[in-house]
Design an enzyme around this catalytic site. Structure first.
Site, mmCIF file in Angstrom:
data_model
loop_
_atom_site.group_PDB
_atom_site.id
_atom_site.type_symbol
_atom_site.label_atom_id
_atom_site.label_comp_id
_atom_site.label_asym_id
_atom_site.label_seq_id
_atom_site.Cartn_x
_atom_site.Cartn_y
_atom_site.Cartn_z
ATOM 1 N N ASP A 1 -4.252 -1.165 -0.793
ATOM 2 C CA ASP A 1 -3.177 -1.528 0.141
ATOM 3 C C ASP A 1 -2.141 -2.332 -0.652
ATOM 4 O OD1 ASP A 1 -1.670 -2.108 2.388
ATOM 5 O OD2 ASP A 1 -2.941 -3.802 2.974
ATOM 6 N N THR B 1 -8.634 -6.872 2.176
ATOM 7 C CA THR B 1 -8.974 -7.166 0.786
ATOM 8 C C THR B 1 -10.394 -7.712 0.702
ATOM 9 O OG1 THR B 1 -6.669 -7.730 0.455
ATOM 10 C CG2 THR B 1 -8.217 -8.407 -1.262
ATOM 11 N N HIS C 1 -10.966 -13.879 1.230
ATOM 12 C CA HIS C 1 -9.557 -13.490 1.081
ATOM 13 C C HIS C 1 -8.692 -14.215 2.118
ATOM 14 C CE1 HIS C 1 -5.975 -11.036 0.457
ATOM 15 N NE2 HIS C 1 -5.965 -10.762 1.745
ATOM 16 N N ASP D 1 -5.344 -1.743 9.517
ATOM 17 C CA ASP D 1 -5.827 -2.559 8.410
ATOM 18 C C ASP D 1 -6.440 -3.846 8.955
ATOM 19 O OD1 ASP D 1 -6.355 -2.987 5.745
ATOM 20 O OD2 ASP D 1 -4.442 -3.985 5.350
ATOM 21 N N GLU E 1 -9.533 -2.626 -1.126
ATOM 22 C CA GLU E 1 -10.159 -2.528 0.189
ATOM 23 C C GLU E 1 -11.105 -1.330 0.216
ATOM 24 O OE1 GLU E 1 -7.574 -2.911 3.526
ATOM 25 O OE2 GLU E 1 -6.167 -4.231 2.438
ATOM 26 N N GLN F 1 6.561 -9.852 2.047
ATOM 27 C CA GLN F 1 5.599 -10.254 3.075
ATOM 28 C C GLN F 1 5.852 -11.692 3.551
ATOM 29 O OE1 GLN F 1 1.548 -9.941 1.674
ATOM 30 N NE2 GLN F 1 0.634 -10.550 3.633
HETATM 31 MN MN MN Z 1 -4.543 -5.102 3.424
#
Ligand code: MN
Length: 440
Positions: free
Chosen positions: A243, A369, A146, A139, A213, A250
């Protein structure tokens, strides 16, 4: 250099009448690949191509006696394959030749119509599997908008790290929990640090989000670095990728090694891969502000600047249990274009392999993103709601800060024949849809 050929001719019409609708996703100029079977039980998954509201069963076409049958059989090799990995490994000359044969066979007046009619099913009668066996998933983080918006929330003192404008930032994700559009998954559970607390809490995520994405499927692999000038030749095509991200998990786990369980509980992709050939008319100039760092030589080539970007319109919408119960359509959230990406697809491929890392057919990249420059072009809720401070109101009157159980996020994307591309045939990606179930 991208070239257009007879398959892009906007005047082409198909004998599959639904493919000729002006606002359809799958005209004869598109011809995306996927894996499907009919919903009635017992069939094996196999490779198909979307045309109008139908899917053309390539395993069945390969068994027809005409020239198109032989061409499809030769391109696929294993005509019973249940993934696209074999076709992906064969490379761009094979992909383009197959596209040309399919285009000719599906055109109005084609001799193949008689043989191919029996190889078509309605898309409403089929179900999809993942289009490829995805060995590895990476990723990226290619939208500077973003990265800046998120950076402000997580690190107000240093939103954009000093490496951002030099390196296409990415992390190695997991492929085992990638699912195909239509999937339903449970809200993840994990550790979070509540505001003001010094010890973590354990429970369902309270800040579940999506990330819009673009998915990038690798076609041919490599042995050694892929030069930027030929990087696009290793890409089979693009799809849509959600995603899903648990922002509270996180925030607690991401330092020092980056995302882990906040991301790998579910990732959803759209079933159809739109090929680089189909996207050729929608490539556009890539720009980098003059006072930003310019790409290092291994990330730079004339074609990066002339056609590195893809002008793909991206639109996110949301259904809730309440709007579903009222039979209302999904409610629009945001809209932007992939052309705003700070890094190009080719730069991601060249950077990923510059150290000798091997890519394999069927590997998947996420673009990161794909937020655009303005507030209404955010590709994730966390940006729209400014980290949770600013809930927004849906058109049915409900409010959201993050996603709730029963919510369905729908992504759609398309390339338009408008403006400087007036007269080019519109193509679409179909949809990428996922629904959140309560935590287990
Ligand atoms: Mn992502």
């Amino acid at each position: 250099m991208t070239t257009l050929d007879e398959t892009h001719d906007p005047s082409l019409q198909s004998w599959v009448q639904s493919a000729n609708a002006a606002d359809g996703d799958f005209p004869i100029q598109n011809l995306p690949f996927g894996v499907f079977r009919r919903k009635r039980g017992g069939e094996a998954f196999r490779i198909g191509v979307a045309i109008g509201d139908r899917v053309l069963d390539l395993a069945a076409v390969a068994k027809t006696r005409g020239a198109i049958g032989a061409a499809v059989a030769a391109a696929l090799g294993d005509v019973e394959a249940s993934t696209l990995n074999g076709l992906m490994a064969r490379g761009p000359a094979t992909w383009s030749a197959l596209r040309l044969e399919l285009s000719r066979a599906l055109r109005s007046g084609a001799d193949a119509q008689g043989d191919l009619t029996a190889c078509l099913y309605e898309q409403s009668d089929i179900e999809h599997a993942l289009p490829a066996r995805i060995g590895d998933y990476t990723d990226f983080y290619a939208s500077v908008y973003h990265a800046t918006n998120i950076g402000k929330l997580f690190r107000p003192d240093a939103p954009l790290m000093p490496n951002y404008k030099w390196i296409p930032i990415g992390y190695h994700g997991r492929s085992s929990t990638i699912g195909v559009s239509g999937e339903r998954f449970h809200r993840p559970v994990g550790q979070t640090l509540p505001p003001g607390a010094s010890v973590p809490a354990f429970g369902p995520s309270k800040r579940l989000d999506y990330e819009f994405e673009v998915g990038i499927f690798i076609g041919t692999g490599n042995d050694g670095p892929i030069p930027i000038a030929s990087a696009d030749e290793h890409v089979f095509g693009l799809c849509l990728l959600n995603d899903w991200s648990a922002r509270d998990i996180q925030a607690w786990e991401y330092q020092p090694l980056g995302p882990f369980l906040a991301k790998n509980f579910a990732s959803t992709i759209s079933p159809w891969i739109v090929t680089m050939d189909a996207l050729a008319p929608f490539r556009t100039a890539w720009t980098r502000p003059a006072d930003d760092p310019q790409p290092l030589p291994y990330l730079d080539a004339p074609t990066v600047w002339s056609e590195g970007a893809f002008d793909v319109q991206l639109e996110a919408s949301l259904s809730t249990s309440k709007s579903d119960a009222a039979n209302q359509p999904a409610m629009p959230l945001t809209r932007t274009s992939f052309r705003h990406s700070y890094w190009t697809v080719g730069q991601m491929v060249a950077h990923h392999t510059v150290n000798g890392c091997r890519l394999m057919p069927g590997d998947l990249f996420g673009s990161g993103t794909a937020s655009g420059p303005t507030a209404t072009e955010a590709g994730a809720l966390i940006e729209l709601v400014e980290g949770g401070k600013k809930p927004f109101t849906l058109i049915n009157g409900e409010t959201r800060t993050f996603l709730e159980d029963g919510d369905t996020v729908v992504f759609r994307a398309w390339c338009e024949g408008t403006g400087t591309r007036a007269g080019v045939r519109r193509i679409g990606f179909g949809e990428c849809r996922g629904t959140i179930l309560p935590a287990r």
